[in-house]
Design a protein around this motif. Structure first.
Motif, PDB file in Angstrom:
ATOM      1  N   VAL A  13     111.291  92.517  13.553  1.00  0.00           N
ATOM      2  CA  VAL A  13     112.338  93.284  12.875  1.00  0.00           C
ATOM      3  C   VAL A  13     112.282  92.929  11.400  1.00  0.00           C
ATOM      4  N   LEU A  14     112.593  93.904  10.571  1.00  0.00           N
ATOM      5  CA  LEU A  14     112.629  93.683   9.132  1.00  0.00           C
ATOM      6  C   LEU A  14     114.065  93.371   8.732  1.00  0.00           C
ATOM      7  N   VAL A  15     114.213  92.443   7.821  1.00  0.00           N
ATOM      8  CA  VAL A  15     115.528  92.023   7.351  1.00  0.00           C
ATOM      9  C   VAL A  15     115.741  92.640   5.974  1.00  0.00           C
ATOM     10  N   THR A  16     116.869  93.324   5.830  1.00  0.00           N
ATOM     11  CA  THR A  16     117.152  94.009   4.569  1.00  0.00           C
ATOM     12  C   THR A  16     118.370  93.435   3.887  1.00  0.00           C
ATOM     13  N   GLY A  17     118.340  93.516   2.554  1.00  0.00           N
ATOM     14  CA  GLY A  17     119.467  93.068   1.739  1.00  0.00           C
ATOM     15  C   GLY A  17     120.508  94.159   1.622  1.00  0.00           C
ATOM     16  N   PRO A  18     121.549  93.914   0.851  1.00  0.00           N
ATOM     17  CA  PRO A  18     122.661  94.869   0.708  1.00  0.00           C
ATOM     18  C   PRO A  18     122.231  96.254   0.226  1.00  0.00           C
ATOM     19  N   GLY A  44     119.361  97.671   0.861  1.00  0.00           N
ATOM     20  CA  GLY A  44     118.338  98.230   1.731  1.00  0.00           C
ATOM     21  C   GLY A  44     116.929  97.756   1.418  1.00  0.00           C
ATOM     22  N   ASP A  45     116.794  96.888   0.409  1.00  0.00           N
ATOM     23  CA  ASP A  45     115.473  96.345   0.075  1.00  0.00           C
ATOM     24  C   ASP A  45     115.041  95.329   1.120  1.00  0.00           C
ATOM     25  N   LEU A  46     113.728  95.254   1.337  1.00  0.00           N
ATOM     26  CA  LEU A  46     113.171  94.291   2.270  1.00  0.00           C
ATOM     27  C   LEU A  46     113.310  92.884   1.703  1.00  0.00           C
ATOM     28  N   VAL A  47     113.892  91.976   2.489  1.00  0.00           N
ATOM     29  CA  VAL A  47     114.032  90.589   2.046  1.00  0.00           C
ATOM     30  C   VAL A  47     113.355  89.608   3.004  1.00  0.00           C
ATOM     31  N   GLY A  48     112.983  90.083   4.211  1.00  0.00           N
ATOM     32  CA  GLY A  48     112.345  89.185   5.163  1.00  0.00           C
ATOM     33  C   GLY A  48     111.864  89.909   6.402  1.00  0.00           C
ATOM     34  N   ILE A  49     111.186  89.134   7.241  1.00  0.00           N
ATOM     35  CA  ILE A  49     110.719  89.645   8.533  1.00  0.00           C
ATOM     36  C   ILE A  49     110.951  88.550   9.568  1.00  0.00           C
ATOM     37  N   LEU A  50     111.332  88.958  10.758  1.00  0.00           N
ATOM     38  CA  LEU A  50     111.526  88.031  11.865  1.00  0.00           C
ATOM     39  C   LEU A  50     110.664  88.528  13.014  1.00  0.00           C
ATOM     40  N   THR A  51     109.765  87.670  13.492  1.00  0.00           N
ATOM     41  CA  THR A  51     108.804  88.080  14.506  1.00  0.00           C
ATOM     42  C   THR A  51     108.961  87.274  15.791  1.00  0.00           C
ATOM     43  N   GLU A  52     108.260  87.725  16.822  1.00  0.00           N
ATOM     44  CA  GLU A  52     108.221  86.980  18.083  1.00  0.00           C
ATOM     45  C   GLU A  52     107.731  85.557  17.829  1.00  0.00           C
ATOM     46  N   ARG A  53     106.744  85.432  16.963  1.00  0.00           N
ATOM     47  CA  ARG A  53     106.190  84.112  16.655  1.00  0.00           C
ATOM     48  C   ARG A  53     107.263  83.213  16.039  1.00  0.00           C
ATOM     49  N   ASP A  54     108.132  83.786  15.194  1.00  0.00           N
ATOM     50  CA  ASP A  54     109.226  83.000  14.620  1.00  0.00           C
ATOM     51  C   ASP A  54     110.137  82.462  15.721  1.00  0.00           C
ATOM     52  N   PRO A  57     102.698 104.847  10.781  1.00  0.00           N
ATOM     53  CA  PRO A  57     103.537 103.671  11.080  1.00  0.00           C
ATOM     54  C   PRO A  57     104.861 104.062  11.712  1.00  0.00           C
ATOM     55  N   ARG A  58     105.219 103.300  12.724  1.00  0.00           N
ATOM     56  CA  ARG A  58     106.506 103.567  13.374  1.00  0.00           C
ATOM     57  C   ARG A  58     107.627 103.195  12.420  1.00  0.00           C
ATOM     58  N   PRO A  59     108.746 103.893  12.524  1.00  0.00           N
ATOM     59  CA  PRO A  59     109.880 103.551  11.658  1.00  0.00           C
ATOM     60  C   PRO A  59     110.296 102.106  11.905  1.00  0.00           C
ATOM     61  N   PRO A  60     110.704 101.416  10.854  1.00  0.00           N
ATOM     62  CA  PRO A  60     111.059 100.012  11.046  1.00  0.00           C
ATOM     63  C   PRO A  60     112.421  99.852  11.710  1.00  0.00           C
ATOM     64  N   LEU A  61     112.520  98.852  12.548  1.00  0.00           N
ATOM     65  CA  LEU A  61     113.827  98.443  13.035  1.00  0.00           C
ATOM     66  C   LEU A  61     114.276  97.345  12.091  1.00  0.00           C
ATOM     67  N   THR A  62     115.489  97.489  11.571  1.00  0.00           N
ATOM     68  CA  THR A  62     115.972  96.552  10.575  1.00  0.00           C
ATOM     69  C   THR A  62     117.279  95.915  11.013  1.00  0.00           C
ATOM     70  N   VAL A  63     117.512  94.743  10.463  1.00  0.00           N
ATOM     71  CA  VAL A  63     118.795  94.066  10.617  1.00  0.00           C
ATOM     72  C   VAL A  63     119.211  93.605   9.222  1.00  0.00           C
ATOM     73  N   PRO A  64     120.513  93.558   8.972  1.00  0.00           N
ATOM     74  CA  PRO A  64     120.967  93.081   7.661  1.00  0.00           C
ATOM     75  C   PRO A  64     120.777  91.569   7.549  1.00  0.00           C
ATOM     76  N   LEU A  65     120.759  91.100   6.332  1.00  0.00           N
ATOM     77  CA  LEU A  65     120.555  89.685   6.040  1.00  0.00           C
ATOM     78  C   LEU A  65     121.584  88.796   6.737  1.00  0.00           C
ATOM     79  N   ASP A  66     122.789  89.300   6.963  1.00  0.00           N
ATOM     80  CA  ASP A  66     123.822  88.484   7.604  1.00  0.00           C
ATOM     81  C   ASP A  66     123.850  88.625   9.128  1.00  0.00           C
ATOM     82  N   ALA A  67     122.823  89.247   9.704  1.00  0.00           N
ATOM     83  CA  ALA A  67     122.756  89.413  11.161  1.00  0.00           C
ATOM     84  C   ALA A  67     122.508  88.064  11.839  1.00  0.00           C
TER      85      ALA A  67
END
Length: 171
Positions: free
Chosen positions: A78-83, A85-95, A51-61
């Protein structure tokens, strides 16, 4: 079900143990893979996809931050992370297509408003069939790979297809 130890053939189908001698029969009832593709699906872990390393953005992005990451990284999620560094969401092209398209000034809107919260995930040690089953059941094209609550990768349907194509060529 036939018992190979005592030849007792009156065990009910799916029995955990032989009713005559007590031998464990569960391992005999497991489906056997038929060919290299099935063998790969039931034995190879998600980590075999590299798996490719995830690209992440913080929850307040903002959505602008997220779309720049996706465009620069040439990825569909992109994966959305909390303070922590835990995964809290995902944002996709479909979104972007189904939730964001047409929203005025979308670049400044928060990712948290449009992301899919608490997405389905897999561990690096989960078998490919499990990951593919989650993708199929949920209609997902991207699945975060998580270890100890932290994102360590992302797999896509394309990654699975690429792996299976290689298995077919090698077999």
């Amino acid at each position: 079900m036939y018992c190979p130890a005592c030849s007792h053939d009156k065990n009910p189908p799916g029995a955990d143990a032989c009713t005559n001698c007590g031998l464990a029969l569960t391992h005999l009832d497991a489906p056997a893979p038929n060919g290299p593709v099935e063998a790969s699906l039931v034995t190879d872990p998600v980590s075999a996809l590299d798996p490719r390393p995830p690209l992440t953005v913080p929850l307040d992005a903002t959505l602008g931050d997220a779309i720049r990451q996706m465009t620069t990284g040439r990825i569909g999620a992109v994966l959305v992370t909390g303070p922590g560094g835990d995964l809290v969401g995902i944002l996709t092209e479909r979104d972007f297509l189904t939730k964001v398209a047409g929203a005025p000034g979308f670049e400044a809107l928060p990712v948290s408003r449009f992301m899919t919260p608490d997405p389905e995930t897999v561990a690096p040690t989960d078998v490919l069939a499990f990951a593919l089953g989650k993708m199929d059941a949920g209609g997902y094209r991207h699945l975060p790979v998580v270890a100890a609550g932290k994102p360590v990768g992302v797999i896509s349907v394309r990654d699975v297809l690429r792996h299976l194509t290689t298995v077919c060529q090698d077999g």
